[in-house]
Design an enzyme around this catalytic site. Structure first.
Site, short mmCIF file in Angstrom:
data_model
loop_
_atom_site.label_atom_id
_atom_site.label_comp_id
_atom_site.label_asym_id
_atom_site.label_seq_id
_atom_site.Cartn_x
_atom_site.Cartn_y
_atom_site.Cartn_z
N THR A 73 0.84 -1.20 0.00
CA THR A 73 0.00 0.00 0.00
C THR A 73 0.88 1.25 0.00
O THR A 73 2.10 1.17 -0.15
CB THR A 73 -0.98 -0.04 1.19
OG1 THR A 73 -1.96 1.00 1.02
CG2 THR A 73 -0.28 0.13 2.53
N LYS A 77 3.14 1.28 -3.97
CA LYS A 77 2.46 0.50 -5.01
C LYS A 77 3.14 0.60 -6.38
O LYS A 77 3.11 -0.36 -7.16
CB LYS A 77 1.00 0.92 -5.13
CG LYS A 77 0.14 0.48 -3.95
CD LYS A 77 -1.32 0.83 -4.19
CE LYS A 77 -2.17 0.42 -3.00
NZ LYS A 77 -3.60 0.67 -3.23
N ASN A 98 -0.62 -4.01 -5.74
CA ASN A 98 -1.02 -4.06 -4.34
C ASN A 98 -0.89 -5.45 -3.74
O ASN A 98 -1.13 -5.65 -2.56
CB ASN A 98 -2.45 -3.54 -4.15
CG ASN A 98 -3.49 -4.60 -4.49
OD1 ASN A 98 -3.38 -5.29 -5.51
ND2 ASN A 98 -4.51 -4.74 -3.67
N ASP A 113 -6.91 -4.16 -6.42
CA ASP A 113 -7.69 -2.96 -6.08
C ASP A 113 -8.79 -2.72 -7.10
O ASP A 113 -9.94 -2.45 -6.75
CB ASP A 113 -6.78 -1.73 -6.03
CG ASP A 113 -5.96 -1.66 -4.77
OD1 ASP A 113 -6.38 -2.22 -3.74
OD2 ASP A 113 -4.88 -1.03 -4.80
N ALA A 138 -7.24 11.38 -9.22
CA ALA A 138 -6.49 10.66 -10.26
C ALA A 138 -5.21 10.06 -9.70
O ALA A 138 -4.27 9.81 -10.43
CB ALA A 138 -6.17 11.61 -11.41
N GLY A 139 -5.21 9.80 -8.38
CA GLY A 139 -4.06 9.16 -7.75
C GLY A 139 -4.15 7.65 -7.86
O GLY A 139 -4.81 7.10 -8.76
N GLY A 140 -3.52 6.95 -6.91
CA GLY A 140 -3.50 5.50 -6.97
C GLY A 140 -4.87 4.88 -6.93
O GLY A 140 -5.18 3.96 -7.71
N ALA A 141 -5.74 5.36 -6.04
CA ALA A 141 -7.10 4.83 -5.97
C ALA A 141 -7.86 5.17 -7.25
O ALA A 141 -8.64 4.35 -7.77
CB ALA A 141 -7.82 5.38 -4.75
N TYR A 231 -13.35 4.30 3.45
CA TYR A 231 -14.13 3.42 4.32
C TYR A 231 -13.84 3.65 5.81
O TYR A 231 -14.33 2.92 6.66
CB TYR A 231 -13.91 1.95 3.95
CG TYR A 231 -12.53 1.39 4.20
CD1 TYR A 231 -12.21 0.77 5.40
CD2 TYR A 231 -11.55 1.45 3.21
CE1 TYR A 231 -10.96 0.24 5.62
CE2 TYR A 231 -10.29 0.91 3.42
CZ TYR A 231 -10.00 0.31 4.63
OH TYR A 231 -8.76 -0.21 4.84
N GLY A 252 -17.27 2.63 0.67
CA GLY A 252 -15.96 2.13 0.30
C GLY A 252 -15.61 0.78 0.89
O GLY A 252 -14.55 0.23 0.58
#
Length: 286
Positions: A73, A77, A98, A113, A138-141, A231, A252
């Protein structure tokens, strides 16, 4: 039951500031339910005074101690990729890992993910329109949620991020992977929300340490669906406001559970009971 399945299993999570993670509990509870001796540890860079520069050493140590796999994480990543032997197609497409399977002296990187979000969305918002959506982050998630939504058949996606270059880069990379879709970096959030079927929220806003709304509440209309990645807490300000306005919503928690479902499958070679893992997650967050 084979000798392999009776053998004690060890796995871990590498990241920074991960002491509150529910991943170990989800993995070990499901392992116990399946009759496995399964230990899952936190390898917290912050606690160890380490940094991503220590990834080569941490990977070697995990192999020497017989771990079957590692979850990865923030902030590792993408940084872990040069130290792996192989990538799944999805991990290569997303440029992020991940889950690392350690097997026969090889390190194989996966990304669960995106599948976690896709599976949660498919179950939680099964009949919503997928013509047009707005994504915040627009990041990792955000990379994972965009890939998931487009894999589910989303026809048009407009991405917004505080760093404009990042939203444009995500739009460009997803356009190459999904040429049939219309994907662009956004410039006018209010205008985009007026034509969108729904909203994907993929920023930290709404977490306990980053309270608040990621967009003006007035932009939410009853016809919108709203999918959240946060979450902690499950009930973010965004979801509460969206429900108050009559929107269909997705918290989430499902993404958190289903990425763990995917990792458990890869680590153990066994099919996890997703419904049981969902029930356990809800008990942990009650």
């Amino acid at each position: 039951m084979t000798e392999t399945l009776l053998k004690p299993l060890k796995a871990g999570l590498i990241g920074a500031g991960i002491q509150a993670s529910l991943t170990p509990a989800m993995h070990m509870r499901e392992g116990a339910a399946q009759g496995l001796t399964y230990d899952y540890e936190l390898i917290d860079l912050s606690q160890r005074g380490a940094s991503p520069d220590d990834l080569p050493r941490l990977l070697r140590e995990a192999e020497l101690r017989g771990l079957c796999g590692l979850n990865i994480t923030h902030p590792c990543k993408q940084l872990v990729i040069p130290f792996l032997d192989e990538l799944s197609d999805e991990a290569r497409d997303l440029g992020a890992v991940n889950t690392v399977v350690l097997k026969a002296g090889r390190r194989i990187g996966h990304n669960t993910d995106w599948w976690g979000f896709a599976e949660s969305f498919r179950r939680g918002l099964p009949d919503v329109a997928l013509s047009n959506a707005v994504q915040l982050g627009a990041g990792g998630a955000g990379v994972a949620t965009a890939y998931a939504a487009l894999s589910l058949g989303l026809a048009s996606l407009t991405v917004f991020d505080r760093e404009v270059e990042r939203s444009e880069a995500l739009a460009s990379s997803m356009s190459a992977l999904f040429p049939q879709a219309n994907i662009a970096g956004g410039t006018d959030l209010a205008s985009s929300m007026r034509t969108a079927d729904g909203l994907i929220h993929a920023t930290p806003t709404g977490m306990a340490k980053y309270p608040g709304m990621p967009l003006p509440a007035a932009l939410l209309e009853p016809r919108h669906w709203v999918a959240e990645v946060v979450y902690f807490p499950l009930e973010t300000e965004l979801l509460a406001e969206a429900r108050r306005r009559g929107c269909s919503t997705l918290d989430g928690g499902g993404m958190a559970v289903f990425q763990a479902v995917g990792a458990f499958r890869l680590f153990t070679g066994r099919e996890p009971d997703a419904a049981r893992m969902l029930r356990h997650f809800k008990a942990l967050t009650a």
